[in-house]
Enzyme design. Structure first.
Site, PDB file in Angstrom:
ATOM      1  N   ASP A 139      46.367  27.650  38.876  1.00  0.00           N
ATOM      2  CA  ASP A 139      45.047  27.040  38.670  1.00  0.00           C
ATOM      3  C   ASP A 139      44.790  26.859  37.169  1.00  0.00           C
ATOM      4  O   ASP A 139      44.270  25.833  36.724  1.00  0.00           O
ATOM      5  CB  ASP A 139      43.946  27.926  39.263  1.00  0.00           C
ATOM      6  CG  ASP A 139      44.268  28.361  40.675  1.00  0.00           C
ATOM      7  OD1 ASP A 139      43.794  27.724  41.616  1.00  0.00           O
ATOM      8  OD2 ASP A 139      45.014  29.342  40.845  1.00  0.00           O
ATOM      9  N   HIS A 180      42.049  32.438  44.139  1.00  0.00           N
ATOM     10  CA  HIS A 180      42.974  31.288  44.140  1.00  0.00           C
ATOM     11  C   HIS A 180      42.679  30.466  45.393  1.00  0.00           C
ATOM     12  O   HIS A 180      43.312  30.631  46.440  1.00  0.00           O
ATOM     13  CB  HIS A 180      44.430  31.760  44.130  1.00  0.00           C
ATOM     14  CG  HIS A 180      45.385  30.618  44.366  1.00  0.00           C
ATOM     15  ND1 HIS A 180      45.526  29.573  43.504  1.00  0.00           N
ATOM     16  CD2 HIS A 180      46.209  30.342  45.409  1.00  0.00           C
ATOM     17  CE1 HIS A 180      46.394  28.707  43.981  1.00  0.00           C
ATOM     18  NE2 HIS A 180      46.819  29.152  45.140  1.00  0.00           N
TER      19      HIS A 180
END
Ligand SMILES: NC(=O)C1=CN([C@@H]2O[C@H](COP(=O)(O)OP(=O)(O)OC[C@H]3O[C@@H](n4cnc5c(N)ncnc54)[C@H](O)[C@@H]3O)[C@@H](O)[C@H]2O)C=CC1
Ligand SMILES: O=C([O-])CC(=O)C(=O)O
Length: 328
Positions: free
Chosen positions: A162, A190
């Site tokens: 990410d 996540h």
């Protein structure tokens, strides 16, 4: 004098992330070009998976990596984790088209209870654990809770993909090189609820927030693009991210082991209460790493919009934790 080899366990070693990961670990990209490694590879006790793993090991052999000091194939977690210094827990069922990470929770939770117990019994007491298999934060939480004799801070979850995705989006938006962007971070899970935060980020000392100066872009373009990137890759490839995930795993472990020279990176780590996150929640935080330890960057101001984002991703993590409490 050459260094003593370290032991690196990788689960799901015959899977697609494994295939993009092992060759880079063996070539020294993760732990340094002077650090020999012994790979301890785990796959399910299934003939096809074990045969595929043998094939990957044949290819590793054929690379004649000078740093590859040994290789083992395992179908039992306790044997695979024996004395391991690093454990990359990749093996799990990946998401297919139309699935959300929550759908994986039930399927994958049991794997991480078993592997947490196995690490507890046989790994080095200093083992550094990275959980990649989804839902990564909650799986890391499960593994940590299942390994009461290991220090809780040894368990981490991967948010680096990410983080890297956010870096590339900001580089594209500002027209500046990725390497010039400092102090970016991603808070939370996540999952699409993650909060990629460029309020503190700088490029050549100048504020990225001022440079972009567009809250609507942040809210309506940047955050959904980063948050839903995994699904976009699945839609495009028909398979979930693999090379970029392996790359992020290398980045995460390298920085943890070798340090970040004061630079911020994002890691999912068990909270000690920082920023009001309850203890033990495996939360994405900005960290710096030095001497094999990570440290959460503390004291950052959290404005109302950011607090809303952090609350949302925390609520999701708490509900995931609630969904697995019967296993712990
Ligand atoms: N945290 C992150 O940023 C990312 C996480 N992922 C996750 O990583 C995981 C692996 O993805 P891929 O390599 O693409 O999947 P894959 O299906 O290609 O490979 C997974 C491998 O794990 C093995 N496996 C399953 N259960 C196991 C167990 N209990 N012990 C050892 N091995 C086991 C399977 O046999 C298979 O070979 C998935 O959960 C995926 O969602 C994927 C991309 C990014
Ligand atoms: O989205 C998925 O299922 C795989 C993943 O975690 C990602 O690419 O971020």
């Amino acid at each position: 004098m050459s260094k003593k080899p370290v032991r690196v366990a990788v689960t799901g070693a015959a899977g697609q992330i494994g295939y993009a990961l092992l060759f880079r670990i063996a070539s020294g990209e993760m732990l340094g070009k002077d650090q020999p490694v012994i790979l301890q590879l785990l796959e399910i006790p299934d003939e096809k998976a074990q045969k595929a793993l043998k094939g990957v090991m044949m290819e590793l052999e054929d690379c004649a990596f000078p740093l590859l000091a040994g290789m083992e194939a395992h179908s039992d977690a306790k044997a695979a984790f024996k004395d391991t210094d690093y454990a990359l827990l990749v093996g799990a069922r990946p998401r297919g088209p139309g699935m959300e990470r929550a759908d994986l929770l039930a399927a994958n939770a049991q794997i991480f209870t078993a592997q947490g117990k196995a690490l507890n019994e046989s790994a080095s007491r200093n083992v550094k654990v990275l959980v990649v298999g989804n839902p990564a934060n909650t799986n890391a939480y499960i593994a940590m809770k299942s390994a009461p004799d290991l220090p809780r801070e040894n368990f981490t979850a991967m948010l680096r993909l990410d983080h890297n995705r956010a870096l590339s989006q900001i580089a594209a938006k500002t027209g500046k090189p990725v390497a010039s962007i400092k102090k970016l971070c991603v808070w939370g899970n996540h999952s699409p609820t993650m909060y990629a935060d460029y309020r503190f980020a700088t490029i050549d000392g100048a504020s990225v927030k001022d440079m972009i100066n567009d809250h609507a872009w942040n809210k309506d373009v940047f955050l959904p693009t980063v948050g839903k990137r995994g699904a976009a890759i699945i839609e495009a490839r028909g398979l979930s991210s693999a090379a970029s995930a392996a790359n992020a795993a290398i980045d995460h472990m390298r920085d943890w082991a070798l340090g970040t020279n004061g630079e911020w990176v994002t890691m999912g780590v068990p909270s000690n209460g920082e920023y009001g996150i309850p203890k033990d929640v495996m939360f994405g935080y900005p960290v710096t790493c030095e001497g094999g330890k990570y440290k959460i960057v503390e004291g950052l101001p959290i404005d109302e919009f950011s607090q809303g984002c952090i609350d949302k991703t925390l609520a999701e993590l708490l509900s995931e934790q609630d969904g697995v409490k019967h296993l712990l």
